[in-house]
Design a protein around this motif. Structure first.
Motif, PDB file in Angstrom:
ATOM      1  N   ALA A   1       0.824  -1.239  -0.062  1.00 40.41           N
ATOM      2  CA  ALA A   1       0.136   0.144  -0.218  1.00 40.41           C
ATOM      3  C   ALA A   1       0.879   1.361   0.045  1.00 40.41           C
ATOM      4  CB  ALA A   1      -1.031  -0.235   1.491  1.00 40.41           C
TER       5      ALA A   1
ATOM      6  N   GLY B   1       2.307   1.645  -3.371  1.00 39.62           N
ATOM      7  CA  GLY B   1       1.383   1.944  -4.403  1.00 39.62           C
ATOM      8  C   GLY B   1       0.617   3.353  -4.463  1.00 39.62           C
ATOM      9  N   ASN B   2       0.577   3.854  -3.090  1.00 39.51           N
ATOM     10  CA  ASN B   2       0.040   5.102  -3.006  1.00 39.51           C
ATOM     11  C   ASN B   2       0.326   5.368  -1.444  1.00 39.51           C
ATOM     12  OD1 ASN B   2      -1.503   7.535  -2.760  1.00 39.51           O
ATOM     13  ND2 ASN B   2      -3.118   6.781  -3.880  1.00 39.51           N
TER      14      ASN B   2
ATOM     15  N   GLU C   1       0.090   8.369   0.117  1.00 42.06           N
ATOM     16  CA  GLU C   1      -0.684   9.063   0.608  1.00 42.06           C
ATOM     17  C   GLU C   1      -2.202   8.490   1.069  1.00 42.06           C
ATOM     18  OE1 GLU C   1      -0.320  11.833   1.975  1.00 42.06           O
ATOM     19  OE2 GLU C   1      -2.284  12.902   2.088  1.00 42.06           O
ATOM     20  N   ALA C   2      -2.555   7.521   0.413  1.00 41.15           N
ATOM     21  CA  ALA C   2      -3.632   6.840   0.583  1.00 41.15           C
ATOM     22  C   ALA C   2      -3.518   5.888   1.636  1.00 41.15           C
ATOM     23  CB  ALA C   2      -4.228   6.278  -0.517  1.00 41.15           C
ATOM     24  N   ALA C   3      -2.265   5.348   2.100  1.00 45.71           N
ATOM     25  CA  ALA C   3      -1.858   4.338   2.890  1.00 45.71           C
ATOM     26  C   ALA C   3      -1.864   5.048   4.220  1.00 45.71           C
ATOM     27  CB  ALA C   3      -0.485   3.577   2.839  1.00 45.71           C
TER      28      ALA C   3
ATOM     29  N   GLY D   1       6.673   0.920  -7.849  1.00 47.26           N
ATOM     30  CA  GLY D   1       6.001   0.758  -6.432  1.00 47.26           C
ATOM     31  C   GLY D   1       4.922   0.004  -6.489  1.00 47.26           C
ATOM     32  N   GLY D   2       4.362  -0.714  -5.403  1.00 42.00           N
ATOM     33  CA  GLY D   2       2.929  -1.296  -5.139  1.00 42.00           C
ATOM     34  C   GLY D   2       2.865  -2.499  -5.716  1.00 42.00           C
TER      35      GLY D   2
END
Lengths: 484, 313
Positions: free
Chosen positions: B189, B192-193, B195-197, B258-259
């Motif tokens: 996570a 992959g993102n 900020e979302a994590a 990433g991710g």
């Protein structure tokens, strides 16, 4: 030169933001485009200047269809856009920025610059680095650039949003002058007064459709507002379940501040209550929600959940207290799009240290997906395969696994179609019925009024006022928010 | 979807094709001696690639692994001299993990891009290795040499070296960590993102530090293997091996954005690089062209990755 848009259509990820819309833009006329956020105004302007390519439809110049695939095509046809986010090269001088993309260099440019400056009345230092200019002055650079390219149609997207009154009046005067010289102008603006005072014709957009189009003479701000907002609110939104008497305050904020964006916001949300947060763009809605959740650091103030302060800094602390946050942009802040939907749904409720079994993860995700109504290719497929509305449901879904006590939702239905919107609204009212304290912000005034028990109106980083359910219409809220 | 399938299964097909081609074109490839040798040669880059996979999936690069390898090897030898072989082995791995933790903390606290931060740190670590050794080669005591080199010995398992088994164990551990734990989910996570994590309540800082620590431990182990094989350690050991590790990771199809990625992919990447090397040797080809082929392969892998990512957004 007469430009026209013919039946242009644009959709993003299955959501149509502009239905087949036509617009005639004859030379020498100022054409106003108004509508709520998300009505399709900016998309329209960006299609015109080649920044966005329509899915279908065409742009014609003097009746001949032209191919506009990129901004430089538009410029070649004499069409230029001046945006809210200025498109200048900060490291170059004002002079270089004005003549960016034009041929010719050297001494001729200085005298041409002086002539353009004289024509517009802009006093810009040609040698200064453009990046050092304040935002409002960068806009002048862009207008000069449009003129330097010999633009015959200039689209201005919210040109006065950042300007003090006197400067705004001067700019609108210039717009009239340019029109008198034969330039066609498209003016996209939230400020209905100035649209009516400046424009020859006004088009109202709502939900990506042209609602009306006609001479500005005889129109009133109130009439425009009614057309922008559309059908009466009551028919769309059922009343939320009443808040039980004596329901305790769950979310409490005192004097929460951050810079100039949020200046001392205090509010209480009780268990089972839905509080709406309305306000214009830049009023501090989003910033307030982010502060409450700990996404940004507060300058001062205090946030508690059921009387308890977060023990850790940031979202890790607030989520531990049972806060949930649906951010403004699901792609950038809400979902890890490259990961499977199932993993996204489990992300906010991961155990601290444990093995994760794929089968258990999928089963849990399936239950959540059914609860929020996600439809898509499969939960083991990446989240980017979902449509916009279903992605938005997934952002809600990830918080439902651990039953939250507080839900902060920013633009909860952005990019969702009508069906997904209704589903998300039901979800929010359902959570409130279970006793979750909900604080929801939206740029759609209609939505805030329809969902909430109580609406707080923000203006300039402060709470300007409050309306109980049913006590105010969109016009009252927008007036308090400072639209007029 | 078809291009995604190329990445998902293409590396496996490529590996199989290489094995078939080498089996048919040489008599020597399919001999026990060659295969044992081939596996043993993949150990060092394989170990580095395991740690690197975690970093890359987490959206970071660890360019310091080559230098961490050198410091760990030097420390392992020096501790062996004063406290014996088991202590030396433990010290080697621990040094790697510690230095990895330091790299992670620097990346998280300074917020400098990991590519630059670890590049700078690798110079610091190399310098550290020179300071510790005084620039000289260090050896275990003569009496300890046999025990110190045991990691390079063949084992009862068909003669594969102990080092190969160490790689298998480390890879299995990293595989489970990345694909089967809550921590692994967080790593994906964050990569992959981030900020979302973060906005989902994930503490991104500790996750990042942990992947660098793991990468450091892998590099420390790789340092042990190299020191044991050579019976010595020196400050410029493992120079530029971080690039080979990244090459293997990328070749396997782990996304440098990433991710997305997996340990098995990197192992296949390592094997493909190993097979190309081995093939050039067995066929007696000019090794100069080996580099050209490796470089082109890496470029192809990265291009495919970017193309696949681009279509999603």
């Amino acid at each position: 030169m007469d430009v026209a848009l013919e039946r242009v259509r644009k959709s993003y990820g299955g959501v149509t933001v502009l239905h087949e819309t036509s617009l005639d833009l004859p030379s020498g006329r100022v054409h106003g485009v108004v509508g709520e956020n998300g009505a399709g105004k900016s998309t329209l302007a960006r299609i015109l200047c080649g920044a966005v390519r329509p899915d279908s439809g065409r742009v014609t110049v003097d009746g001949e269809p032209v191919r506009i695939a990129a901004p430089r095509d538009a410029l070649r046809h004499g069409i230029a856009l001046v945006t809210q986010e200025s498109a200048i090269v900060p490291a170059l001088s004002v002079l270089d920025n004005v003549f960016l993309g034009t041929r010719g260099r050297g001494s001729g440019r200085r005298s041409r610059f002086a002539a353009l400056a004289a024509r517009t009345g802009f006093e810009l230092p040609p040698g200064a680095r453009a990046g050092e200019l304040p935002l409002a002055r960068r806009q002048q650079v862009e207008i000069l650039r449009a003129l330097a390219h010999g633009a015959r149609l200039i689209a201005l997207d919210e040109p006065t949003a950042l300007l003090p009154k006197a400067d705004a009046a001067a700019l609108l005067g210039l717009v009239r002058d340019l029109a008198a010289e034969g330039t066609a102008i498209v003016l996209v603006s939230h400020r209905l007064d100035e649209v009516l005072a400046t424009c020859d014709t006004v088009t109202v957009l709502r939900d990506g459709r042209r609602v009306s189009s006609g001479p500005a003479a005889g129109l009133t701000p109130d009439g425009l507002l009614r057309e922008m907002v559309g059908r009466p609110v009551e028919t769309l939104y059922p009343d939320p379940p009443p808040v039980p008497d004596g329901a305790p305050v769950v979310l409490a904020a005192r004097d929460v501040s951050r810079g100039r964006a949020v200046r001392g916001v205090s509010l209480d949300v009780r268990a089972g209550e839905i509080v709406g947060l309305a306000g214009l763009a830049g009023s501090g809605r989003t910033e307030t929600l982010r502060l409450l959740f700990g996404a940004d650091r507060m300058d001062g103030g205090e946030v508690t959940v059921a009387g308890r302060r977060p023990r850790a800094r940031g979202p890790a602390g607030t989520t531990a207290l049972g806060m949930a946050f649906v951010p403004e942009s699901r792609a950038e802040q809400g979902l890890v799009l490259v990961r499977p939907t199932a993993e996204n749904l489990g992300l906010a409720a991961l155990p601290a240290r444990r093995l994760v079994r794929r089968s258990t993860e999928l089963r849990s995700a399936a239950a959540t997906a059914a609860e929020v109504g996600i439809r898509g290719a499969g939960l083991d497929r990446p989240a980017w395969t979902l449509s916009g509305g279903n992605q938005q449901k997934a952002v809600f879904g990830k918080w439902l696994v651990r039953r939250p006590r507080v839900l902060l939702a920013d633009e909860p239905t952005r990019g969702a179609d009508v069906a997904a919107k209704a589903r998300i609204h039901r979800l929010i009212t359902g959570l409130a019925a279970e006793g979750v304290a909900v604080l929801a912000a939206s740029s759609e005034v209609e939505e805030v009024l329809g969902l909430a028990h109580r609406v707080l109106v923000m203006r300039d980083g402060r709470i300007a006022g409050e309306f109980p359910r049913g006590a105010a219409g969109p016009e009252d809220v927008l007036a308090l928010a400072g639209l007029r | 979807m078809r291009t995604a399938a190329v990445r998902d299964h293409g590396v496996v097909v490529a590996l199989a094709a290489l094995v078939v081609a080498l089996s048919l074109s040489t008599d020597t490839f399919l001999t026990t001696g060659n295969l044992v040798n081939l596996l043993d040669q993949t150990v060092v880059v394989g170990l580095l690639a395991c740690g690197m996979t975690l970093c890359v999936v987490c959206g970071a690069f660890d360019l310091a692994v080559g230098a961490v390898l050198a410091v760990s090897a030097v420390v392992a030898v020096l501790v062996t001299r004063s406290a014996g072989v088991p202590a030396g082995y433990a010290a080697g791995v621990a040094t790697g993990a510690l230095m990895g933790t330091v790299s992670g903390l620097v990346v998280v606290l300074t917020r400098v891009h990991s590519f630059i931060a670890t590049l700078a740190l690798s110079i610091v670590y190399r310098g550290l290795a020179v300071v510790i050794t005084g620039g000289a080669i260090v050896y275990p005591r003569a009496a300890q040499l046999d025990a110190f080199q045991m990691i390079g010995w063949p084992t009862a398992l068909g003669g594969v070296t102990a080092a190969t088994l160490v790689l298998a164990g480390a890879a299995a551990a990293c595989w489970v960590l990345l694909a089967g734990t809550a921590f692994g989910r967080r790593v994906h996570a964050v990569g992959g993102n981030a900020e979302a994590a973060r906005l989902s309540g994930v503490r991104t800082g500790p996750v990042r530090v942990a992947v660098f620590a793991t990468s450091g431990a892998c590099a420390g182990t790789a340092g042990l293997v190299m020191a044991a094989r050579g019976g010595s350690a020196q400050p410029n050991l493992g120079n530029l091996l971080e690039l080979s590790a990244i090459a293997a990771v990328v070749l396997g199809g782990t996304s440098i954005l990433g991710g997305e990625g997996a340990i098995w992919r990197s192992l296949i990447g390592v094997l493909i690089l190993g097979l190309i090397s081995n093939g050039f040797n067995l066929l007696g080809w000019n090794p100069t062209y080996k580099q050209v082929i490796e470089g082109v392969l890496i470029l192809c892998a990265v291009t495919l990755d970017q193309f696949l990512r681009h279509r999603k957004t």
